[in-house]
Design an enzyme around this catalytic site. Structure first.
Site, PDB file in Angstrom:
ATOM      1  N   CYS A 294       0.643  -1.172   0.094  1.00  0.00           N
ATOM      2  CA  CYS A 294      -0.021   0.007  -0.070  1.00  0.00           C
ATOM      3  C   CYS A 294       0.851   1.247   0.127  1.00  0.00           C
ATOM      4  O   CYS A 294       1.919   1.391   0.585  1.00  0.00           O
ATOM      5  CB  CYS A 294      -0.988  -0.055   1.185  1.00  0.00           C
ATOM      6  SG  CYS A 294      -2.095  -1.141   1.378  1.00  0.00           S
TER       7      CYS A 294
ATOM      8  N   TRP B 196      -3.235  -2.541  -1.643  1.00  0.00           N
ATOM      9  CA  TRP B 196      -2.742  -3.928  -2.197  1.00  0.00           C
ATOM     10  C   TRP B 196      -3.467  -4.753  -1.039  1.00  0.00           C
ATOM     11  O   TRP B 196      -3.124  -4.708   0.136  1.00  0.00           O
ATOM     12  CB  TRP B 196      -1.561  -3.941  -2.352  1.00  0.00           C
ATOM     13  CG  TRP B 196      -1.182  -5.474  -2.566  1.00  0.00           C
ATOM     14  CD1 TRP B 196      -0.828  -5.999  -4.004  1.00  0.00           C
ATOM     15  CD2 TRP B 196      -0.500  -6.509  -1.921  1.00  0.00           C
ATOM     16  NE1 TRP B 196      -0.619  -7.307  -3.967  1.00  0.00           N
ATOM     17  CE2 TRP B 196      -0.308  -7.721  -2.708  1.00  0.00           C
ATOM     18  CE3 TRP B 196      -0.678  -6.832  -0.596  1.00  0.00           C
ATOM     19  CZ2 TRP B 196      -0.035  -8.783  -2.129  1.00  0.00           C
ATOM     20  CZ3 TRP B 196      -0.215  -8.164  -0.136  1.00  0.00           C
ATOM     21  CH2 TRP B 196      -0.091  -8.989  -0.866  1.00  0.00           C
TER      22      TRP B 196
ATOM     23  N   GLY C 115       0.285  -1.862   6.014  1.00  0.00           N
ATOM     24  CA  GLY C 115       0.829  -2.911   7.193  1.00  0.00           C
ATOM     25  C   GLY C 115      -0.255  -3.978   7.463  1.00  0.00           C
ATOM     26  O   GLY C 115      -1.261  -3.880   6.809  1.00  0.00           O
TER      27      GLY C 115
ATOM     28  N   GLU D  21      15.368 -16.393 -12.751  1.00  0.00           N
ATOM     29  CA  GLU D  21      14.892 -14.979 -13.264  1.00  0.00           C
ATOM     30  C   GLU D  21      14.166 -14.789 -14.309  1.00  0.00           C
ATOM     31  O   GLU D  21      13.058 -14.408 -14.373  1.00  0.00           O
ATOM     32  CB  GLU D  21      16.312 -14.161 -13.002  1.00  0.00           C
ATOM     33  CG  GLU D  21      15.965 -12.610 -13.422  1.00  0.00           C
ATOM     34  CD  GLU D  21      15.023 -12.123 -12.292  1.00  0.00           C
ATOM     35  OE1 GLU D  21      14.627 -12.669 -11.302  1.00  0.00           O
ATOM     36  OE2 GLU D  21      14.621 -11.005 -12.538  1.00  0.00           O
TER      37      GLU D  21
ATOM     38  N   LYS E 294       5.127  -3.767  -5.882  1.00  0.00           N
ATOM     39  CA  LYS E 294       6.511  -3.634  -5.875  1.00  0.00           C
ATOM     40  C   LYS E 294       7.075  -3.911  -4.729  1.00  0.00           C
ATOM     41  O   LYS E 294       8.170  -4.531  -4.532  1.00  0.00           O
ATOM     42  CB  LYS E 294       6.701  -2.352  -6.421  1.00  0.00           C
ATOM     43  CG  LYS E 294       8.196  -1.911  -6.630  1.00  0.00           C
ATOM     44  CD  LYS E 294       8.827  -2.415  -7.963  1.00  0.00           C
ATOM     45  CE  LYS E 294      10.509  -2.285  -7.785  1.00  0.00           C
ATOM     46  NZ  LYS E 294      10.672  -3.031  -9.181  1.00  0.00           N
TER      47      LYS E 294
HETATM   48  O1  M6R Z   1      12.679  -4.928  -2.845  1.00  0.00           O
HETATM   49  P1  M6R Z   1      13.174  -6.446  -2.918  1.00  0.00           P
HETATM   50  O2  M6R Z   1      14.194  -6.459  -3.892  1.00  0.00           O
HETATM   51  O3  M6R Z   1      13.317  -7.123  -1.421  1.00  0.00           O
HETATM   52  O4  M6R Z   1      12.083  -7.344  -3.549  1.00  0.00           O
HETATM   53  C1  M6R Z   1      11.869  -8.690  -3.521  1.00  0.00           C
HETATM   54  C2  M6R Z   1      10.816  -9.364  -4.396  1.00  0.00           C
HETATM   55  O5  M6R Z   1       9.546  -8.933  -4.022  1.00  0.00           O
HETATM   56  C3  M6R Z   1      11.084  -8.722  -5.941  1.00  0.00           C
HETATM   57  O6  M6R Z   1      12.274  -8.983  -6.210  1.00  0.00           O
HETATM   58  C4  M6R Z   1       9.996  -9.354  -6.786  1.00  0.00           C
HETATM   59  O7  M6R Z   1      10.478 -10.719  -6.876  1.00  0.00           O
HETATM   60  C5  M6R Z   1      10.186  -8.547  -8.192  1.00  0.00           C
HETATM   61  N1  M6R Z   1       9.098  -7.959  -8.315  1.00  0.00           N
HETATM   62  C6  M6R Z   1      10.173  -9.634  -9.372  1.00  0.00           C
HETATM   63  O8  M6R Z   1      10.126  -8.993 -10.503  1.00  0.00           O
END
Ligand code: M6R
Length: 596
Positions: free
Chosen positions: A2, A74, A101, A469, A591
Site C-alpha cells: 500500500c 494492495w 501494514g 529469473e 512492488k
Molecule cells: O525490494 P526487494 O528486492 O526486496 O523485493 C523482493 C521481491 O519482492 C522482488 O524482487 C520481486 O520478486 C520482483 N517484483 C520480481 O520482478
C-alpha cells in the site's frame, strides 16, 4: 504494501498533490484508492480500482480541506471494494485513517469495539484505528493525544496517517512499515516513499519505528509514541524528479530495461581502480567474513544465488536463503556475515530474516537501492546499488545492478583470481548490455511463441539463477506458466512436461565443461521435439541444436549471465505486451512487499 501520502500547507492544491502523489505510489498497490481532506469537517472519496478510477470519481465531487491524506491499496484483509478502500472512518465521520501494514490484534480490538457499539463498514484490519481514536476523543483527549493513544494499542506493522475534523494537522506513526516526511519551505508532506512528493521537495526526514509525527502548514514535529522529542536529520535525496517519469517509453519496465547501461555505470562509478585491481566500497567496516549468508526474496534471491556462487568460487562458504524461510531454520551463524539483498529495503520477509540474524549476533549488511530504507538503517552497514528509482513491479535494472554490486563486494572481501580482469569485465558490462538493447531479436521470439503452453528456462552455474529469473519475469508479467531449472535437473522429472509446445530457453555462455553439459541437456529436450531458444555467446556449439538464437556478446564468465538475462527480460516484456498484459502493474502483485 500500500502507498500512503499526506500533505499540509498547500491550500487549494491539496487534492492535486495527493492524487499526483498516489500515482507515483501505485507500484506499491493498485486495487483501490482514496483520499480524505480535512478542515471543519472531513471530505472523503474512495473507490475500487486504479488511481484512474479515483480521478474519475473525483470529477463528480468537490472536496475541500486544508490538509489531506491518500492511499493506494494492495489488499490483505477483504477484497478490493469501495468499502474496503482507505481512508477508513469512525462512526461520526470525524476521523479518517490510512494504513500500510497488518494490525495483528485487530480481531480482538474489533470485537471489543463492536461490543461497545461501534459500527464497522469494511472487512479491513485498519478500520479499528479510527474507532479507537473516536473513543479517545469522546473521553476528552485532544486529537494528537487521541491518535497517539489509539496507536499505542496496536500490535503488528503499520505506517499510519490520520486526520481529524476540526484539526489542521496530520498525525502519523510507523512501526515496521516505511514512512518518510518531505520538507519544503512552505509545505510538508508524508509518504510511504519519496517519489510521491519528489516533484515538490528533495529534503526528507525518515521516520523510525516507534516514532510519531505531526504535520501542519506551519511545520512538523517528531516524537516517540510516548511524546518524547526526537532530533531527526533532514537529508537530501540525490535523484531527479525526471527519473520518476516514463520518458517516452510505453512502460516503466521497458524504460528501466533500457536504463541498465547507465545504472551499471552509476553502480561502478568511483568504486573501482582497474589499474591497481582495487575496489573501494567506502566504510563497510572490517568485512572479512569466514562465511556469508544471503537473505532475500524473488529477483533479489536470484541475485543472491548468483553472489553465493561468486563467494564459494573464492573459497568462502556462502549460501542464499529465502527470507521467508530463514527464520524457521536459521543455520549456524558463527563468524558469518549476513547480507540482505533487497531493492526496496522494505521487504518484510527479508527484514525479518535480517532481524533474526542480528538477534543471533550476526553482523549484517544491506545491499539495497534505497537510501534511508529500513534495511539500510537497521543493518550494520549498507552497500547501495545506485540503480535509480525502479517503478515497474518487475525488477529489471536492479537485478543487473545487484549483481554488479555483489561482484564488487566479492572483490572487496575475497581474493578471486585476477581482480583486474574482473574489474575490466564489469567496466565492459554496460557496453555489452547496450549491444543487446540495440540488436535484440527478442520481440520476434516473443511473437513466435506467444501461444506456448509453458516456457522453460535452463542454465548451469551462474546461468542457473538467470534461468530462474527469466522464468519469474515471464510468469510475473505475461501470466503464462514458466519455470526455471538447473539444466541437469530437468531429466529428473520435469522432462515429462516437455512437448513441441514448450519452448526451452537454454542459457549457455562460455565453452567450459558446464557449457558442454548444458548442450547435452539441450539435446535431450530437442529429442522430445521442444523448440529450443539458445541464449548464447556462441562459444559452445549449442546453436547447432537450437531453433532460434538470442545473441549475447562475448564477455567475462562472471558477468556473461547477467548480460544474457537482458535477452530474457526483453522476451518477457514483448510476450506480455503482445498479450496485452498490465506490464507495470501485474495483477495481484505490488512492488514493495511489506507483509510476511
Ligand atoms: O525490494 P526487494 O528486492 O526486496 O523485493 C523482493 C521481491 O519482492 C522482488 O524482487 C520481486 O520478486 C520482483 N517484483 C520480481 O520482478
Amino acid at each position: 504494501m500500500c502507498g500512503i501520502i499526506g500533505c499540509a500547507g498547500r491550500d487549494g492544491e491539496t487534492l492535486d498533490v495527493l492524487v499526483h502523489g498516489l500515482s507515483k505510489l501505485e507500484y506499491r498497490g493498485y486495487d483501490s484508492a482514496g483520499v480524505a481532506l480535512s478542515a471543519d469537517a472531513l471530505d472523503v472519496c474512495k473507490t475500487a480500482g486504479e488511481i484512474s478510477e479515483l480521478r474519475a470519481a473525483l470529477e463528480e465531487r468537490e472536496l475541500s480541506g486544508t490538509v489531506g491524506i491518500g492511499h493506494t491499496r494492495w489488499s490483505t484483509h477483504g477484497p478490493p471494494t469501495d468499502e474496503n478502500a482507505h481512508p477508513h472512518l469512525d462512526c461520526n465521520r470525524e476521523v479518517a485513517v490510512v494504513h500500510n501494514g497488518i494490525i495483528e490484534n485487530y480481531q480482538t480490538l474489533r470485537d471489543e469495539l463492536s461490543t461497545a457499539g461501534h459500527e464497522f463498514r469494511s472487512d479491513t484490519d485498519t478500520e479499528v484505528v479510527p474507532h479507537l481514536v473516536e473513543d479517545e476523543l469522546r473521553d476528552g483527549h485532544a486529537p494528537e493525544d487521541a491518535v497517539r493513544r489509539a496507536i499505542s494499542r496496536l500490535e503488528g506493522s503499520y505506517a499510519i496517517a490520520a486526520v481529524v475534523a476540526g484539526s489542521d494537522s496530520i498525525f502519523a506513526a510507523r512501526n515496521d512499515s516505511p514512512l518518510v516526511l518531505g520538507i519544503s519551505d512552505d509545505a510538508y508532506y508524508l509518504a510511504s516513499d519519496v517519489p510521491a512528493f519528489r516533484d515538490h521537495t528533495d529534503r526528507v526526514v525518515y521516520l523510525d519505528d516507534g516514532e510519531f509525527a505531526v504535520l501542519n502548514g506551519d511545520g512538523y514535529t517528531v516524537t516517540t509514541l510516548d511524546g518524547e522529542g526526537v532530533e531527526k536529520p533532514v537529508e537530501t535525496v540525490d535523484w531527479d524528479p525526471e527519473e520518476t517519469g516514463k520518458s517516452g517509453y510505453d512502460h516503466f519496465m521497458l524504460k528501466e530495461i533500457h536504463e541498465q547501461p547507465r545504472a551499471l555505470r552509476q553502480c561502478l562509478r568511483g568504486r573501482v581502480d582497474e589499474l591497481g585491481g582495487e575496489v573501494d566500497l567506502g566504510d563497510l567496516g572490517d568485512l572479512s567474513p569466514r562465511g556469508v549468508q544471503f537473505v532475500a526474496a524473488g529477483t533479489s534471491y536470484h541475485a543472491s544465488l548468483y553472489a553465493a556462487q561468486l563467494f564459494r568460487q573464492a573459497g568462502i562458504p556462502a549460501q542464499a536463503f529465502l527470507g521467508s524461510e530463514y527464520a524457521t531454520s536459521v543455520p549456524p551463524i558463527g563468524d558469518a556475515l549476513v547480507v540482505g539483498v533487497t531493492q526496496s529495503g522494505e521487504t518484510a520477509d527479508t527484514l525479518s530474516a535480517l532481524r533474526e540474524a542480528r538477534r543471533r549476533g550476526a553482523r549484517t549488511l544491506a545491499v539495497t537501492n534505497t537510501v534511508g530504507s529500513t534495511a539500510a538503517r537497521e543493518c550494520d552497514h549498507a552497500l547501495y546499488i545506485r540503480a535509480g528509482p525502479e517503478f515497474g513491479v518487475a525488477a529489471t535494472k536492479t537485478f543487473s545492478s545487484q549483481i554488479a554490486a555483489l561482484n564488487l563486494l566479492a572483490l572487496a572481501v575475497t581474493s578471486v583470481g585476477d581482480a583486474r580482469e574482473v574489474i575490466s569485465a564489469l567496466r565492459d558490462l554496460p557496453g555489452a548490455v547496450q549491444e543487446i538493447l540495440d540488436d535484440s531479436t527478442a520481440a520476434d521470439i516473443a511473437e513466435t511463441y506467444r501461444d506456448a503452453d509453458s516456457y522453460f528456462f535452463i542454465g548451469r552455474g551462474l546461468n542457473y539463477p538467470v534461468a530462474l529469473e527469466g522464468a519469474l519475469k515471464m510468469k510475473e508479467i505475461s501470466y503464462r506458466h514458466a519455470e526455471g531449472f538447473a539444466a541437469g535437473e530437468l531429466k529428473h522429472g520435469s522432462l515429462a512436461l516437455v512437448t513441441e509446445n514448450t519452448p526451452v530457453f537454454a542459457v549457455v555462455t562460455g565453452s567450459d565443461e558446464m557449457a558442454t553439459k548444458t548442450v547435452g541437456n539441450v539435446k535431450e529436450v530437442e529429442a522430445r521435439d521442444a523448440p529450443v531458444v539458445a541464449v548464447t555467446d556462441g562459444a559452445s556449439d549449442v546453436e547447432r541444436y537450437a531453433d532460434h538464437v538470442l545473441e549475447v556478446p562475448d564477455t567475462h564468465p562472471r558477468v556473461a549471465a547477467v548480460v544474457a538475462n537482458v535477452q530474457l527480460q526483453l522476451t518477457a516484456y514483448h510476450t506480455a505486451d503482445l498479450l496485452g498484459r498490465s506490464i507495470d502493474k501485474p495483477r495481484n502483485l505490488a512492488k514493495s512487499v511489506t507483509v510476511e
